[in-house]
Scaffold this motif. Structure first.
Motif, mmCIF file in Angstrom:
data_model
loop_
_atom_site.group_PDB
_atom_site.id
_atom_site.type_symbol
_atom_site.label_atom_id
_atom_site.label_comp_id
_atom_site.label_asym_id
_atom_site.label_seq_id
_atom_site.Cartn_x
_atom_site.Cartn_y
_atom_site.Cartn_z
ATOM 1 N N PRO A 86 0.825 -1.228 0.000
ATOM 2 C CA PRO A 86 0.000 0.000 0.000
ATOM 3 C C PRO A 86 0.848 1.262 0.000
ATOM 4 C CG PRO A 86 -0.915 -1.620 1.510
ATOM 5 C CD PRO A 86 0.396 -2.187 1.025
ATOM 6 N N ALA A 87 2.012 1.208 0.661
ATOM 7 C CA ALA A 87 2.868 2.393 0.693
ATOM 8 C C ALA A 87 3.389 2.762 -0.691
ATOM 9 C CB ALA A 87 4.039 2.157 1.650
ATOM 10 N N ASP A 88 3.494 1.778 -1.581
ATOM 11 C CA ASP A 88 3.999 2.041 -2.931
ATOM 12 C C ASP A 88 3.089 2.982 -3.708
ATOM 13 O OD1 ASP A 88 6.221 0.371 -2.602
ATOM 14 O OD2 ASP A 88 5.113 -1.401 -3.281
ATOM 15 N N VAL A 89 1.807 2.943 -3.409
ATOM 16 C CA VAL A 89 0.844 3.731 -4.187
ATOM 17 C C VAL A 89 0.219 4.850 -3.359
ATOM 18 C CG1 VAL A 89 0.327 1.789 -5.698
ATOM 19 C CG2 VAL A 89 -1.050 2.142 -3.647
ATOM 20 N N ALA A 90 0.661 5.006 -2.116
ATOM 21 C CA ALA A 90 0.005 5.961 -1.218
ATOM 22 C C ALA A 90 0.287 7.411 -1.576
ATOM 23 C CB ALA A 90 0.434 5.690 0.227
ATOM 24 N N ASN A 91 1.461 7.692 -2.112
ATOM 25 C CA ASN A 91 1.838 9.082 -2.389
ATOM 26 C C ASN A 91 2.401 9.213 -3.799
ATOM 27 O OD1 ASN A 91 1.388 10.360 0.323
ATOM 28 N ND2 ASN A 91 2.866 8.762 0.908
ATOM 29 N N PRO A 92 1.538 9.119 -4.797
ATOM 30 C CA PRO A 92 2.030 9.271 -6.172
ATOM 31 C C PRO A 92 2.512 10.688 -6.420
ATOM 32 C CG PRO A 92 -0.366 9.266 -6.137
ATOM 33 C CD PRO A 92 0.080 8.929 -4.744
ATOM 34 N N PRO A 93 3.313 10.893 -7.442
ATOM 35 C CA PRO A 93 3.767 12.255 -7.776
ATOM 36 C C PRO A 93 2.582 13.166 -8.077
ATOM 37 C CG PRO A 93 4.987 10.593 -9.003
ATOM 38 C CD PRO A 93 3.848 9.878 -8.351
ATOM 39 N N ALA A 94 2.835 14.460 -8.039
ATOM 40 C CA ALA A 94 1.803 15.440 -8.380
ATOM 41 C C ALA A 94 1.703 15.530 -9.901
ATOM 42 C CB ALA A 94 2.145 16.796 -7.786
ATOM 43 N N PHE A 95 0.573 15.080 -10.437
ATOM 44 C CA PHE A 95 0.340 15.108 -11.878
ATOM 45 C C PHE A 95 -0.673 16.198 -12.217
ATOM 46 C CE2 PHE A 95 1.519 10.592 -11.235
ATOM 47 C CZ PHE A 95 2.566 10.506 -12.138
ATOM 48 N N PRO A 96 -0.674 16.708 -13.449
ATOM 49 C CA PRO A 96 -1.729 17.643 -13.865
ATOM 50 C C PRO A 96 -3.094 16.983 -13.746
ATOM 51 C CG PRO A 96 0.044 17.568 -15.489
ATOM 52 C CD PRO A 96 0.302 16.453 -14.530
ATOM 53 N N GLU A 97 -4.098 17.754 -13.342
ATOM 54 C CA GLU A 97 -5.442 17.196 -13.179
ATOM 55 C C GLU A 97 -6.206 17.106 -14.478
ATOM 56 O OE1 GLU A 97 -7.623 19.370 -10.162
ATOM 57 O OE2 GLU A 97 -7.343 17.681 -8.789
ATOM 58 N N ASP A 98 -5.913 17.995 -15.432
ATOM 59 C CA ASP A 98 -6.736 18.056 -16.636
ATOM 60 C C ASP A 98 -5.998 17.636 -17.898
ATOM 61 O OD1 ASP A 98 -5.067 20.207 -16.758
ATOM 62 O OD2 ASP A 98 -6.653 21.725 -16.884
ATOM 63 N N SER A 99 -4.830 17.029 -17.757
ATOM 64 C CA SER A 99 -4.113 16.522 -18.927
ATOM 65 C C SER A 99 -3.197 15.390 -18.486
ATOM 66 C CB SER A 99 -3.300 17.626 -19.611
ATOM 67 O OG SER A 99 -2.246 18.059 -18.765
ATOM 68 N N VAL A 100 -2.765 14.597 -19.460
ATOM 69 C CA VAL A 100 -1.877 13.473 -19.201
ATOM 70 C C VAL A 100 -0.453 13.861 -19.597
ATOM 71 C CG1 VAL A 100 -1.351 11.062 -19.698
ATOM 72 C CG2 VAL A 100 -3.732 11.832 -19.659
ATOM 73 N N ASP A 101 0.470 13.756 -18.654
ATOM 74 C CA ASP A 101 1.897 13.879 -18.943
ATOM 75 C C ASP A 101 2.398 12.455 -19.178
ATOM 76 O OD1 ASP A 101 4.672 14.053 -18.901
ATOM 77 O OD2 ASP A 101 4.724 15.554 -17.306
ATOM 78 N N PHE A 102 2.370 12.015 -20.436
ATOM 79 C CA PHE A 102 2.631 10.615 -20.739
ATOM 80 C C PHE A 102 4.022 10.172 -20.310
ATOM 81 C CE2 PHE A 102 -1.046 11.215 -23.505
ATOM 82 C CZ PHE A 102 -1.704 10.011 -23.347
ATOM 83 N N ALA A 103 5.019 11.022 -20.471
ATOM 84 C CA ALA A 103 6.375 10.630 -20.089
ATOM 85 C C ALA A 103 6.464 10.400 -18.583
ATOM 86 C CB ALA A 103 7.370 11.694 -20.537
#
Length: 524
Positions: A86-103
């Motif tokens: 669970p800790a692996d997925v608990a704090n994902p990076p901050a991603f844009p909310e309205d677009s996909v940063d595919f890289a």
């Protein structure tokens, strides 16, 4: 008998998710529940095949016509199954909310996938071995292709050592031995995708929702499919395309569209009994309940552009054996719930093939309000039942963007005249949603952007432009109670709502014979 129904077009990548891209996690289940609450029977998606930065993250350009996209795998569901902590997925990076940063998403997810694979033991999971055996026809070569691309730094297969490029049996055997771990990792991800997709599909079926897939007519030159069977395409002695696919100048582009995909050698495909095509379509029908064939007219005649051209203007129409292919398909599976994408230049022979095999076509309301409005085939009063009506598709500007940026003053006046009243610009999307749902078409599909009244900033694709597409994501909480109430009411009054809307979901997937599909098979 065709079933009057409606649905929403929403690709999973556009769903909100803490992992930077929508996928097969809680966000997909929540969207399916929204569809059920509003009486929808259909969820339409774009192709689910793998995407890559090298092909502009385009779901219509893939390294495989058979594999699933690992970026759609949900890490949170992997953690719930014990593949990750669970800790692996608990704090994902901050991603844009309205677009996909595919890289960024690719780096994030594949780091998690590597952790999950480190815990994986094939011997402890017999279902994995069964999956590999059942899908071996495409999976083994796909896994080796992915492993070899990794070994050679992402270079196309035509740039690999000659023995591997030409599939020398001894060289392939050595590569399989050397890259067994990398091949297992690629196959592991396909198995996880399969498990998560199957679970989501079962959930949708329990809600009475059918999954409507999309299949590009062409595949990329740099793909496992061409590497495995280059004879099926028109390639030269160096295995480079002799001609490319596209379309002549049309509504979307004044110079046509050049797709940079090689064209088929239909004589070779015919000699094989269309084996590759049949396996491809049946694979898609194992994933989806209905399937749209993109650029269907290319199966009857296609626009072939000589290699080296910079636009699609200097091409020519070449006949293709659509009837023979569809006959061969029906010999393998009688019921083929296919929809023909029939936009653009459609000739009488294409219409005849669609009629013979009972294939509904598409009607786009954004195309309806030209000077010939009264006779326009896309205007609601001219749309017949055996068709799929859209406000617009993933290739169109959302309705508000069309009204703001593309519709001229005369077009707007014709729209208002057809509606019988003038509306504020922000009311235009729902006016067309209402028009689509009240039309005679037995299936109406609404892009999510039109429910949200979004404009050009939410456009999914601009045909003819390779970059800047496919990034749009819906923000969390966008599908408000007001939208849900409004859509549910309009779906009911248009006679499209599921009778079971609001019932408690079943965990069981009804057998195929009990599913209600919007379309029958061939008319004979």
């Amino acid at each position: 008998m065709m079933l009057r129904s409606s649905g929403i077009l929403m690709h999973p990548t556009s769903l909100p998710s803490p992992h930077g891209i929508g996928g097969l996690g809680d966000e997909a289940y929540a969207f399916a529940d929204f569809l059920h609450r509003t009486g929808q029977r259909v969820w339409q998606l774009l192709p689910l095949t793998p995407t890559a930065e090298t092909s502009w993250n385009d779901p219509y350009h893939s390294v495989s016509a058979f594999a699933g996209n690992p970026l759609l795998i949900c890490p949170s569901r992997m953690a719930a199954e014990g593949w990750l902590d669970p800790a692996d997925v608990a704090n994902p990076p901050a991603f844009p909310e309205d677009s996909v940063d595919f890289a960024a998403v690719t780096r994030h997810k594949f780091a998690l996938f590597a952790k999950a694979y480190a815990r994986f033991s094939p011997a402890a999971h017999p279902a994995y071995a069964i999956f590999r055996e059942e899908q071996a026809d495409w999976l083994d070569d796909y896994a080796l292709f992915v492993a070899l691309r990794g070994r050679y730094g992402g270079k196309p297969w035509t740039a690999w050592p000659d023995a591997l490029r030409d599939r020398n049996p001894d060289a392939l055997a050595r590569a399989r031995a050397d890259l067994a771990e990398d091949m297992d990792f690629a196959a592991f991800l396909q198995w996880i995708f399969h498990r998560q997709w199957t679970d989501l599909r079962r959930h949708c079926h329990g809600l009475g929702i059918q999954l409507f897939g999309d299949m590009p007519i062409y595949v990329d030159h740099d793909s496992a499919d061409l590497w495995r069977s280059p004879q099926n395409w028109k390639l030269d002695e160096n295995l480079q395309p002799r001609a490319m696919a596209g379309v002549p100048p049309d509504y979307f582009s004044a110079t046509g569209q050049l797709w940079e995909s090689p064209v088929y050698d239909w004589d070779v495909l015919r000699d094989s009994g269309f084996d590759w095509w049949i396996r491809r379509i049946l694979r898609n029908l194992d994933l989806f309940d209905m399937l749209r064939i993109d650029h269907f007219r290319g199966l009857a005649a296609y626009w072939e552009v000589p290699a080296g051209e910079r636009t699609a203007m200097n091409g020519q129409w070449i006949e293709a054996p659509a009837e023979e292919l569809l006959e061969a398909l029906h010999a393998r599976r009688a019921a083929l719930p296919l929809v023909a994408e029939d936009l653009g230049v459609i000739t009488p022979d294409v219409r005849e093939i669609m009629h013979r095999f009972g294939l509904p076509g598409m009607k786009i309301l954004l195309f309806a309000f030209g000077p010939d409005m009264a006779r326009n085939p896309y205007i609601p009063h001219n749309i017949g039942p055996h068709s799929v009506v859209y406000t617009g598709t993933h290739d169109n500007n959302p309705t508000l963007g069309w009204f703001d940026d593309e519709a001229d003053a005369a077009t707007r006046e014709r729209l208002f005249a057809y509606l019988g009243l003038r509306l504020p610009r922000t009311d235009i999307p729902w006016a067309l949603v209402r028009m689509a749902l009240l039309s005679h078409a037995n299936l109406a599909i609404i892009p999510t952007q039109d429910l949200l009244c979004l404009g050009s900033e939410a456009r999914m694709n601009r045909p003819g432009h390779l970059k800047g597409n496919w990034h749009w994501r819906m923000r969390p909480e966008s599908l408000t109670t007001d939208i849900e109430t409004r859509l549910a009411a309009l779906t009911r009054i248009s006679g499209r709502a599921t009778p079971e809307a609001g019932r408690h979901k079943s965990d069981a997937c009804p057998p195929p014979a009990q599913r209600c599909l919007p379309f029958d098979g061939p008319t004979g």
